[in-house]
Scaffold this motif. Structure first.
Motif, PDB file in Angstrom:
ATOM      1  N   CYS A  64      30.376  22.169  27.140  1.00  0.00           N
ATOM      2  CA  CYS A  64      30.823  22.659  28.447  1.00  0.00           C
ATOM      3  C   CYS A  64      29.681  23.452  29.075  1.00  0.00           C
ATOM      4  N   LEU A  65      29.551  23.372  30.381  1.00  0.00           N
ATOM      5  CA  LEU A  65      28.508  24.123  31.075  1.00  0.00           C
ATOM      6  C   LEU A  65      28.720  25.628  30.894  1.00  0.00           C
ATOM      7  N   PRO A  66      27.647  26.391  30.808  1.00  0.00           N
ATOM      8  CA  PRO A  66      27.796  27.850  30.739  1.00  0.00           C
ATOM      9  C   PRO A  66      28.173  28.419  32.101  1.00  0.00           C
ATOM     10  N   GLY A  67      28.797  29.583  32.092  1.00  0.00           N
ATOM     11  CA  GLY A  67      28.957  30.330  33.332  1.00  0.00           C
ATOM     12  C   GLY A  67      27.659  31.069  33.610  1.00  0.00           C
ATOM     13  N   ILE A  68      27.246  31.130  34.857  1.00  0.00           N
ATOM     14  CA  ILE A  68      25.974  31.770  35.203  1.00  0.00           C
ATOM     15  C   ILE A  68      26.187  32.715  36.372  1.00  0.00           C
ATOM     16  N   SER A  69      25.605  33.901  36.272  1.00  0.00           N
ATOM     17  CA  SER A  69      25.627  34.855  37.370  1.00  0.00           C
ATOM     18  C   SER A  69      24.199  35.328  37.605  1.00  0.00           C
ATOM     19  N   VAL A  70      23.800  35.434  38.873  1.00  0.00           N
ATOM     20  CA  VAL A  70      22.427  35.799  39.232  1.00  0.00           C
ATOM     21  C   VAL A  70      22.444  37.061  40.085  1.00  0.00           C
ATOM     22  N   HIS A  71      21.636  38.045  39.697  1.00  0.00           N
ATOM     23  CA  HIS A  71      21.548  39.294  40.454  1.00  0.00           C
ATOM     24  C   HIS A  71      20.080  39.684  40.612  1.00  0.00           C
ATOM     25  N   LYS A 171      44.240  44.472  45.187  1.00  0.00           N
ATOM     26  CA  LYS A 171      44.314  45.905  45.460  1.00  0.00           C
ATOM     27  C   LYS A 171      43.535  46.713  44.425  1.00  0.00           C
ATOM     28  N   LEU A 172      42.910  47.786  44.904  1.00  0.00           N
ATOM     29  CA  LEU A 172      42.395  48.849  44.047  1.00  0.00           C
ATOM     30  C   LEU A 172      43.392  49.987  44.172  1.00  0.00           C
ATOM     31  N   MET A 173      44.034  50.352  43.049  1.00  0.00           N
ATOM     32  CA  MET A 173      45.181  51.256  43.097  1.00  0.00           C
ATOM     33  C   MET A 173      44.933  52.532  42.289  1.00  0.00           C
ATOM     34  N   PHE A 174      45.272  53.670  42.908  1.00  0.00           N
ATOM     35  CA  PHE A 174      45.149  54.971  42.258  1.00  0.00           C
ATOM     36  C   PHE A 174      46.523  55.629  42.211  1.00  0.00           C
ATOM     37  N   VAL A 175      46.915  56.108  41.050  1.00  0.00           N
ATOM     38  CA  VAL A 175      48.103  56.958  40.940  1.00  0.00           C
ATOM     39  C   VAL A 175      47.823  57.970  39.829  1.00  0.00           C
ATOM     40  N   GLY A 176      47.736  59.243  40.199  1.00  0.00           N
ATOM     41  CA  GLY A 176      47.334  60.254  39.232  1.00  0.00           C
ATOM     42  C   GLY A 176      45.941  59.935  38.713  1.00  0.00           C
ATOM     43  N   LYS A 177      45.794  59.857  37.393  1.00  0.00           N
ATOM     44  CA  LYS A 177      44.507  59.533  36.783  1.00  0.00           C
ATOM     45  C   LYS A 177      44.372  58.047  36.457  1.00  0.00           C
ATOM     46  N   ILE A 178      45.388  57.282  36.792  1.00  0.00           N
ATOM     47  CA  ILE A 178      45.371  55.847  36.500  1.00  0.00           C
ATOM     48  C   ILE A 178      44.656  55.096  37.625  1.00  0.00           C
ATOM     49  N   ILE A 179      43.716  54.222  37.246  1.00  0.00           N
ATOM     50  CA  ILE A 179      42.978  53.395  38.203  1.00  0.00           C
ATOM     51  C   ILE A 179      43.150  51.936  37.794  1.00  0.00           C
ATOM     52  N   LEU A 180      43.704  51.129  38.688  1.00  0.00           N
ATOM     53  CA  LEU A 180      43.946  49.713  38.414  1.00  0.00           C
ATOM     54  C   LEU A 180      43.301  48.849  39.489  1.00  0.00           C
ATOM     55  N   ILE A 181      42.820  47.690  39.080  1.00  0.00           N
ATOM     56  CA  ILE A 181      42.277  46.711  40.023  1.00  0.00           C
ATOM     57  C   ILE A 181      43.033  45.414  39.818  1.00  0.00           C
ATOM     58  N   LEU A 182      43.709  44.960  40.851  1.00  0.00           N
ATOM     59  CA  LEU A 182      44.453  43.698  40.815  1.00  0.00           C
ATOM     60  C   LEU A 182      43.673  42.685  41.648  1.00  0.00           C
ATOM     61  N   LEU A 183      43.208  41.632  41.010  1.00  0.00           N
ATOM     62  CA  LEU A 183      42.384  40.635  41.684  1.00  0.00           C
ATOM     63  C   LEU A 183      43.098  39.291  41.722  1.00  0.00           C
ATOM     64  N   GLN A 184      42.977  38.606  42.847  1.00  0.00           N
ATOM     65  CA  GLN A 184      43.558  37.276  43.001  1.00  0.00           C
ATOM     66  C   GLN A 184      42.514  36.372  43.651  1.00  0.00           C
ATOM     67  N   GLY A 185      42.325  35.195  43.074  1.00  0.00           N
ATOM     68  CA  GLY A 185      41.349  34.275  43.638  1.00  0.00           C
ATOM     69  C   GLY A 185      40.948  33.211  42.644  1.00  0.00           C
ATOM     70  N   ASP A 186      39.864  32.519  42.945  1.00  0.00           N
ATOM     71  CA  ASP A 186      39.343  31.482  42.068  1.00  0.00           C
ATOM     72  C   ASP A 186      38.934  32.094  40.733  1.00  0.00           C
ATOM     73  N   ARG A 187      39.304  31.443  39.640  1.00  0.00           N
ATOM     74  CA  ARG A 187      39.050  32.040  38.325  1.00  0.00           C
ATOM     75  C   ARG A 187      37.559  32.264  38.068  1.00  0.00           C
ATOM     76  N   SER A 188      36.725  31.326  38.504  1.00  0.00           N
ATOM     77  CA  SER A 188      35.290  31.481  38.283  1.00  0.00           C
ATOM     78  C   SER A 188      34.760  32.698  39.043  1.00  0.00           C
ATOM     79  N   ASN A 189      35.314  32.977  40.220  1.00  0.00           N
ATOM     80  CA  ASN A 189      34.886  34.149  40.982  1.00  0.00           C
ATOM     81  C   ASN A 189      35.365  35.445  40.329  1.00  0.00           C
ATOM     82  N   ILE A 190      36.560  35.410  39.739  1.00  0.00           N
ATOM     83  CA  ILE A 190      37.040  36.588  39.001  1.00  0.00           C
ATOM     84  C   ILE A 190      36.146  36.852  37.800  1.00  0.00           C
ATOM     85  N   LYS A 191      35.736  35.793  37.110  1.00  0.00           N
ATOM     86  CA  LYS A 191      34.833  35.959  35.968  1.00  0.00           C
ATOM     87  C   LYS A 191      33.502  36.542  36.429  1.00  0.00           C
TER      88      LYS A 191
END
Length: 267
Positions: A64-71, A171-191
């Motif tokens: 399988c092809l590798p996942g690649i990210s360039v910065h 959403k980026l969500m804050f409640v008290g000291k809890i920090i959550l990030i909920l992401l929705q989109g193409d799986r490769s973009n989430i990776k």
């Protein structure tokens, strides 16, 4: 992971042995191995361009092809995406054999030529299986937990930019000291978002020095189901209470997700 892939990792560690040239970011028997290579290549003006290449080798690599990210600080976001796409295209010619070193050598020799071409920047990323079929993962949902943010304003702006660049909603969500990030989109973009989150200096340590995020965890990921809300944008929101956060999850069709993963974070 195949023996050939293990041998390749050992060889890469020996080749890229200079300061900060090589770093293994994660290893998993189910998710594969993620590592970073820091290298240089000649850019448009003849000057060296510092490239950070992050590779994700799935467990069935090299079938399988590798996942690649360039910065790179020297490239625009669109240029980085173009370089990634050219590397993936080159990888298709090397399928079924270890290819990472070949890909690094190729971009070292061809970066200037790649940057001279029109930017495509489609951001598409599909995986070719051993049978040669392509797999499109579709719309996915991922819930992340951050332990803390010291440089909060800058950190939030960085997350918003990544979400925008990668066409992710949620959403980026804050409640008290809890920090959550909920992401929705193409799986490769989430990776790719996760790679950015783990490899970029997004926060500061206790002494005020820039540092990478080492205390992020993936609480849950799944393909978006019928009952799940489709988010139209990425928002930052602070909640006055845990009850208010729970209502947000329930409205999004994520009641079970809240009870199983979020309540356990409350101390």
């Amino acid at each position: 992971m195949a023996d050939a892939a293990r041998e390749e990792l050992s060889a890469l560690a020996a080749i890229f042995c200079g300061p900060d040239e090589w770093e293994v970011l994660s290893r998993s028997g189910t998710e594969g191995t993620v590592f970073r290579i820091l290298t240089k290549a000649e850019g448009l003006m003849g000057a060296d361009v510092l490239l950070e290449l992050v590779f994700h080798l799935p467990v069935n690599y090299p079938s399988c092809l590798p996942g690649i990210s360039v910065h790179s600080e020297h490239l625009t976001r669109a240029q980085s995406v173009t370089v990634k796409e050219k590397l993936l295209k080159q990888a298709e010619n090397l399928l079924s054999e270890p290819m990472v070193h070949e890909l690094v050598l190729w971009i070292q020799q061809n970066l200037r030529h790649v940057l001279n071409q029109p930017e495509t920047g489609s951001g598409s990323e599909k995986c070719t299986s051993a049978t040669g079929m392509t797999v499109d993962d579709g719309l996915w949902l991922t819930l992340l937990h951050l332990d803390h943010m010291r440089a909060k304003t800058k950190y939030i702006k960085t997350i918003e930019k990544w979400a925008s660049d990668l066409k992710l909603t949620g959403k980026l969500m804050f409640v008290g000291k809890i920090i959550l990030i909920l992401l929705q989109g193409d799986r490769s973009n989430i990776k790719e978002y996760l790679l950015l989150q783990k490899t970029s200096k997004v926060d500061v340590d206790s002494s005020g020095k820039k540092c990478k995020e080492k205390m992020i965890s993936v609480l849950f990921e799944t393909k978006v189901q019928t009952e799940h809300k489709r988010f139209l944008a990425f928002e930052v929101k602070e909640y006055s209470s845990l009850d208010a956060l729970q209502k947000e999850f329930e409205t999004a069709g994520l009641k079970k997700l809240f009870s199983e993963f979020v309540l356990g974070l409350v101390k």
